[in-house]
Design a protein around this motif. Structure first.
Motif, PDB file in Angstrom:
ATOM      1  N   GLY A  82       0.822  -1.203   0.000  1.00 55.65           N
ATOM      2  CA  GLY A  82       0.000   0.000   0.000  1.00 55.65           C
ATOM      3  C   GLY A  82       0.860   1.259   0.000  1.00 55.65           C
ATOM      4  N   LEU A  83       0.368   2.289  -0.648  1.00 53.20           N
ATOM      5  CA  LEU A  83       1.113   3.534  -0.811  1.00 53.20           C
ATOM      6  C   LEU A  83       0.284   4.729  -0.341  1.00 53.20           C
ATOM      7  CD1 LEU A  83       3.477   5.243  -2.120  1.00 53.20           C
ATOM      8  CD2 LEU A  83       2.065   5.266  -4.199  1.00 53.20           C
ATOM      9  N   ASN A  84       0.908   5.590   0.459  1.00 51.18           N
ATOM     10  CA  ASN A  84       0.362   6.928   0.676  1.00 51.18           C
ATOM     11  C   ASN A  84       1.074   7.806  -0.345  1.00 51.18           C
ATOM     12  OD1 ASN A  84      -1.005   9.101   1.710  1.00 51.18           O
ATOM     13  ND2 ASN A  84       0.117   9.197   3.635  1.00 51.18           N
ATOM     14  N   PRO A  85       0.402   8.169  -1.438  1.00 48.34           N
ATOM     15  CA  PRO A  85       1.076   8.766  -2.599  1.00 48.34           C
ATOM     16  C   PRO A  85       1.772  10.078  -2.272  1.00 48.34           C
ATOM     17  CG  PRO A  85      -1.178   8.101  -3.139  1.00 48.34           C
ATOM     18  CD  PRO A  85      -1.049   8.024  -1.652  1.00 48.34           C
ATOM     19  N   PRO A  86       2.720  10.486  -3.130  1.00 43.53           N
ATOM     20  CA  PRO A  86       3.409  11.758  -2.923  1.00 43.53           C
ATOM     21  C   PRO A  86       2.420  12.905  -2.716  1.00 43.53           C
ATOM     22  CG  PRO A  86       4.489  10.519  -4.662  1.00 43.53           C
ATOM     23  CD  PRO A  86       3.249   9.768  -4.314  1.00 43.53           C
ATOM     24  N   HIS A  87       2.630  13.651  -1.642  1.00 45.25           N
ATOM     25  CA  HIS A  87       1.717  14.724  -1.267  1.00 45.25           C
ATOM     26  C   HIS A  87       2.464  15.744  -0.416  1.00 45.25           C
ATOM     27  CE1 HIS A  87       1.613  11.887   2.124  1.00 45.25           C
ATOM     28  NE2 HIS A  87       1.297  12.925   2.896  1.00 45.25           N
ATOM     29  N   THR A  88       1.826  16.849  -0.130  1.00 46.35           N
ATOM     30  CA  THR A  88       2.397  17.855   0.760  1.00 46.35           C
ATOM     31  C   THR A  88       1.339  18.295   1.768  1.00 46.35           C
ATOM     32  OG1 THR A  88       1.747  19.869  -0.420  1.00 46.35           O
ATOM     33  CG2 THR A  88       3.733  18.752  -1.181  1.00 46.35           C
ATOM     34  N   HIS A  89       1.821  18.828   2.883  1.00 50.51           N
ATOM     35  CA  HIS A  89       0.949  19.492   3.853  1.00 50.51           C
ATOM     36  C   HIS A  89       1.366  20.963   3.867  1.00 50.51           C
ATOM     37  CE1 HIS A  89      -0.498  15.622   5.145  1.00 50.51           C
ATOM     38  NE2 HIS A  89       0.747  15.216   5.355  1.00 50.51           N
ATOM     39  N   PRO A  90       0.569  21.840   3.266  1.00 54.72           N
ATOM     40  CA  PRO A  90       1.001  23.230   3.105  1.00 54.72           C
ATOM     41  C   PRO A  90       1.130  24.012   4.397  1.00 54.72           C
ATOM     42  CG  PRO A  90      -1.292  22.955   2.426  1.00 54.72           C
ATOM     43  CD  PRO A  90      -0.741  21.587   2.652  1.00 54.72           C
ATOM     44  N   ARG A  91       0.539  23.497   5.481  1.00 53.87           N
ATOM     45  CA  ARG A  91       0.533  24.282   6.714  1.00 53.87           C
ATOM     46  C   ARG A  91       1.162  23.578   7.902  1.00 53.87           C
ATOM     47  NH1 ARG A  91      -4.120  25.395   3.867  1.00 53.87           N
ATOM     48  NH2 ARG A  91      -5.302  23.654   4.718  1.00 53.87           N
ATOM     49  N   ALA A  92       1.893  22.477   7.694  1.00 54.60           N
ATOM     50  CA  ALA A  92       2.393  21.763   8.870  1.00 54.60           C
ATOM     51  C   ALA A  92       3.591  20.877   8.570  1.00 54.60           C
ATOM     52  CB  ALA A  92       1.285  20.900   9.484  1.00 54.60           C
ATOM     53  N   THR A  93       4.511  20.841   9.518  1.00 53.64           N
ATOM     54  CA  THR A  93       5.524  19.784   9.585  1.00 53.64           C
ATOM     55  C   THR A  93       4.857  18.546  10.171  1.00 53.64           C
ATOM     56  OG1 THR A  93       7.417  21.254   9.775  1.00 53.64           O
ATOM     57  CG2 THR A  93       7.641  19.083  10.778  1.00 53.64           C
ATOM     58  N   GLU A  94       5.308  17.368   9.739  1.00 60.17           N
ATOM     59  CA  GLU A  94       4.730  16.098  10.192  1.00 60.17           C
ATOM     60  C   GLU A  94       5.811  15.249  10.854  1.00 60.17           C
ATOM     61  OE1 GLU A  94       2.923  12.008   8.102  1.00 60.17           O
ATOM     62  OE2 GLU A  94       3.007  13.900   6.985  1.00 60.17           O
ATOM     63  N   ILE A  95       5.469  14.667  12.000  1.00 61.64           N
ATOM     64  CA  ILE A  95       6.338  13.664  12.622  1.00 61.64           C
ATOM     65  C   ILE A  95       5.579  12.348  12.611  1.00 61.64           C
ATOM     66  CG2 ILE A  95       5.624  14.296  14.980  1.00 61.64           C
ATOM     67  CD1 ILE A  95       8.548  13.541  15.812  1.00 61.64           C
ATOM     68  N   PHE A  96       6.246  11.290  12.139  1.00 61.93           N
ATOM     69  CA  PHE A  96       5.593  10.049  11.715  1.00 61.93           C
ATOM     70  C   PHE A  96       6.229   8.883  12.465  1.00 61.93           C
ATOM     71  CE2 PHE A  96       5.238   6.561   8.598  1.00 61.93           C
ATOM     72  CZ  PHE A  96       3.939   6.703   8.119  1.00 61.93           C
ATOM     73  N   ILE A  97       5.408   8.055  13.110  1.00 65.33           N
ATOM     74  CA  ILE A  97       5.928   6.899  13.849  1.00 65.33           C
ATOM     75  C   ILE A  97       5.233   5.628  13.377  1.00 65.33           C
ATOM     76  CG2 ILE A  97       4.315   7.312  15.775  1.00 65.33           C
ATOM     77  CD1 ILE A  97       6.483   6.027  17.610  1.00 65.33           C
ATOM     78  N   LEU A 118       0.858  -0.041  10.048  1.00 65.74           N
ATOM     79  CA  LEU A 118       0.108   1.007  10.730  1.00 65.74           C
ATOM     80  C   LEU A 118       1.066   2.081  11.222  1.00 65.74           C
ATOM     81  CD1 LEU A 118      -2.430   2.201  12.141  1.00 65.74           C
ATOM     82  CD2 LEU A 118      -1.927   0.678  14.073  1.00 65.74           C
ATOM     83  N   ALA A 119       0.689   3.332  11.029  1.00 67.15           N
ATOM     84  CA  ALA A 119       1.516   4.446  11.498  1.00 67.15           C
ATOM     85  C   ALA A 119       0.619   5.547  12.037  1.00 67.15           C
ATOM     86  CB  ALA A 119       2.387   4.981  10.368  1.00 67.15           C
ATOM     87  N   LEU A 120       1.203   6.375  12.891  1.00 67.95           N
ATOM     88  CA  LEU A 120       0.533   7.570  13.393  1.00 67.95           C
ATOM     89  C   LEU A 120       1.356   8.786  12.989  1.00 67.95           C
ATOM     90  CD1 LEU A 120      -0.536   6.554  17.015  1.00 67.95           C
ATOM     91  CD2 LEU A 120      -1.986   6.710  14.979  1.00 67.95           C
ATOM     92  N   ALA A 121       0.661   9.858  12.644  1.00 72.09           N
ATOM     93  CA  ALA A 121       1.318  11.100  12.244  1.00 72.09           C
ATOM     94  C   ALA A 121       0.794  12.244  13.092  1.00 72.09           C
ATOM     95  CB  ALA A 121       1.075  11.383  10.767  1.00 72.09           C
ATOM     96  N   ALA A 122       1.710  13.080  13.571  1.00 68.90           N
ATOM     97  CA  ALA A 122       1.336  14.290  14.301  1.00 68.90           C
ATOM     98  C   ALA A 122       1.754  15.498  13.474  1.00 68.90           C
ATOM     99  CB  ALA A 122       2.011  14.320  15.668  1.00 68.90           C
ATOM    100  N   PHE A 123       0.931  16.554  13.505  1.00 69.93           N
ATOM    101  CA  PHE A 123       1.144  17.729  12.668  1.00 69.93           C
ATOM    102  C   PHE A 123       1.200  19.006  13.512  1.00 69.93           C
ATOM    103  CE2 PHE A 123      -1.275  14.582  10.270  1.00 69.93           C
ATOM    104  CZ  PHE A 123      -0.523  14.450   9.117  1.00 69.93           C
ATOM    105  N   GLY A 124       1.991  19.955  13.042  1.00 70.24           N
ATOM    106  CA  GLY A 124       2.102  21.232  13.730  1.00 70.24           C
ATOM    107  C   GLY A 124       1.058  22.228  13.281  1.00 70.24           C
ATOM    108  N   SER A 125      -0.161  21.774  13.065  1.00 71.32           N
ATOM    109  CA  SER A 125      -1.274  22.645  12.710  1.00 71.32           C
ATOM    110  C   SER A 125      -2.569  21.936  13.059  1.00 71.32           C
ATOM    111  CB  SER A 125      -1.274  22.982  11.215  1.00 71.32           C
ATOM    112  OG  SER A 125      -2.478  23.634  10.839  1.00 71.32           O
ATOM    113  N   GLN A 126      -3.588  22.703  13.440  1.00 69.84           N
ATOM    114  CA  GLN A 126      -4.889  22.103  13.696  1.00 69.84           C
ATOM    115  C   GLN A 126      -5.563  21.692  12.393  1.00 69.84           C
ATOM    116  OE1 GLN A 126      -6.587  25.651  15.569  1.00 69.84           O
ATOM    117  NE2 GLN A 126      -8.101  25.779  13.936  1.00 69.84           N
ATOM    118  N   ASN A 127      -5.081  22.233  11.266  1.00 70.58           N
ATOM    119  CA  ASN A 127      -5.648  21.935   9.953  1.00 70.58           C
ATOM    120  C   ASN A 127      -4.522  21.950   8.928  1.00 70.58           C
ATOM    121  OD1 ASN A 127      -7.397  21.526   7.808  1.00 70.58           O
ATOM    122  ND2 ASN A 127      -8.001  23.664   7.663  1.00 70.58           N
ATOM    123  N   PRO A 128      -3.695  20.885   8.867  1.00 68.35           N
ATOM    124  CA  PRO A 128      -2.491  20.896   8.035  1.00 68.35           C
ATOM    125  C   PRO A 128      -2.755  20.971   6.550  1.00 68.35           C
ATOM    126  CG  PRO A 128      -2.871  18.709   8.939  1.00 68.35           C
ATOM    127  CD  PRO A 128      -3.842  19.622   9.620  1.00 68.35           C
TER     128      PRO A 128
END
Length: 230
Positions: A109-124, A176-186
Motif C-alpha cells: 500500500g502507498l500513501n502517494p506523494p503529497h504535501t501538507h502546506p501548513r504543517a511539519t509532520e512527525i511520523f511513527i 500502521l503508522a501515526l502522524a502528528a502535525f504542527g497545525s490544527q488543519n495541516p
C-alpha cells in the motif's frame, strides 16, 4: 566596570523586548488555503480558524475522539487510508496548533506523494515496515534532493512543512503508522490528483510542456479516476 556594562545590557534587553512585542503582533499562520475578506458578514462562512464556543458550554467530548481506534479500509486503488483527527474532528484543537492522523497500509500500500502546506509532520510506525521519503526544494540550483529511509516498528521520521513526501509498505503484512502535525488543519495536496485531476482540468498544453509528455498521454492521465485516500 560593572557600571559601564549595565546601560548596554539594559538597552539590549529593551531592544529584545521590543522585537518580541513586534513578533507577537504579527499575523497568525494561515489555517486554510485562502481567506477572502468580505464586508457583508451574512456571507462570512470561512474564517482563518473556527469561531469559539463559550468556555462555560464546553465539555470533555470537545477534546475527545475515538476515530483512530479503528482500522481504516485499505481496499482502494492505492492500498492505504488516512484517518484524520484534526480540528474538524476534535473541536478542542482550535487555536492549539496541533493535530493527528492514523495511516493504515495494505501490503504494498502507498500513501502517494503529497504535501501538507501548513504543517511539519512527525511520523511513527506502530506495525510493519515502511519505505518513506521527502524531496527538498531546489536548493541553490542544485536540484531537488531525495531523503529516504526504511522504517520499522517504533521508528520515527520527520517530513518538513510543505515538502513532497510519501510512504510505501514494503513488508508482507499490513502496516500502521501515526502522524502528528504542527497545525490544527495541516491540509493535504496529493500531487498526481492536483496536477491531473483538478476541476476544471489544467490546460493540456501546460502539462505536455511541463512534463515533456505526448498529448495522448496527458489526455489519458486526465481521464483517470484519481483516488483521495484522506
Amino acid at each position: 566596570m560593572k557600571g559601564v556594562h549595565f546601560p548596554v545590557t539594559a538597552a539590549a534587553l529593551s531592544v529584545l523586548a521590543f522585537t518580541t512585542l513586534l513578533a507577537s503582533a504579527s499575523d497568525p499562520d494561515p489555517l486554510q488555503d485562502f481567506c477572502v475578506a468580505i464586508n457583508n458578514t451574512d456571507f462570512a462562512v470561512f474564517v482563518n480558524g473556527k469561531f469559539c464556543k463559550d468556555p462555560n458550554l464546553a465539555s470533555a467530548n470537545d477534546f475527545f475522539s475515538d476515530k483512530l481506534r479503528y482500522s481504516g479500509n485499505t481496499s482502494n486503488p492505492v492500498g492505504s487510508i488516512v484517518t484524520a483527527a484534526n480540528v474538524d474532528v476534535i473541536p478542542g484543537l482550535n487555536t492549539l496548533g496541533i493535530s493527528f492522523a492514523r495511516v493504515d497500509f495494505a501490503p504494498n500500500g502507498l500513501n502517494p506523494p503529497h504535501t501538507h502546506p501548513r504543517a511539519t509532520e512527525i511520523f511513527i510506525v506502530l506495525e510493519g515496515s515502511l519505505y518513506v521519503g521527502f524531496v527538498t526544494s531546489n536548493i541553490n540550483g542544485d536540484g531537488n534532493r531525495l531523503f529516504t529511509k526504511v522504517l520499522n516498528k517504533g521508528d520515527v521520521f520527520v517530513f518538513p512543512i510543505g515538502l513532497i513526501h510519501f510512504q510505501l509498505n514494503v513488508g508482507k503484512t499490513n502496516a500502521l503508522a501515526l502522524a502528528a502535525f504542527g497545525s490544527q488543519n495541516p491540509g493535504v495536496i496529493t500531487i498526481a490528483n492536483a496536477v491531473f485531476g483538478s476541476k476544471p482540468p489544467i490546460n493540456p498544453d501546460v502539462l505536455t510542456k511541463a512534463f515533456q509528455l505526448d498529448n495522448n498521454v496527458v489526455d489519458y492521465l486526465q481521464k483517470q479516476f484519481w483516488y483521495n485516500n484522506s
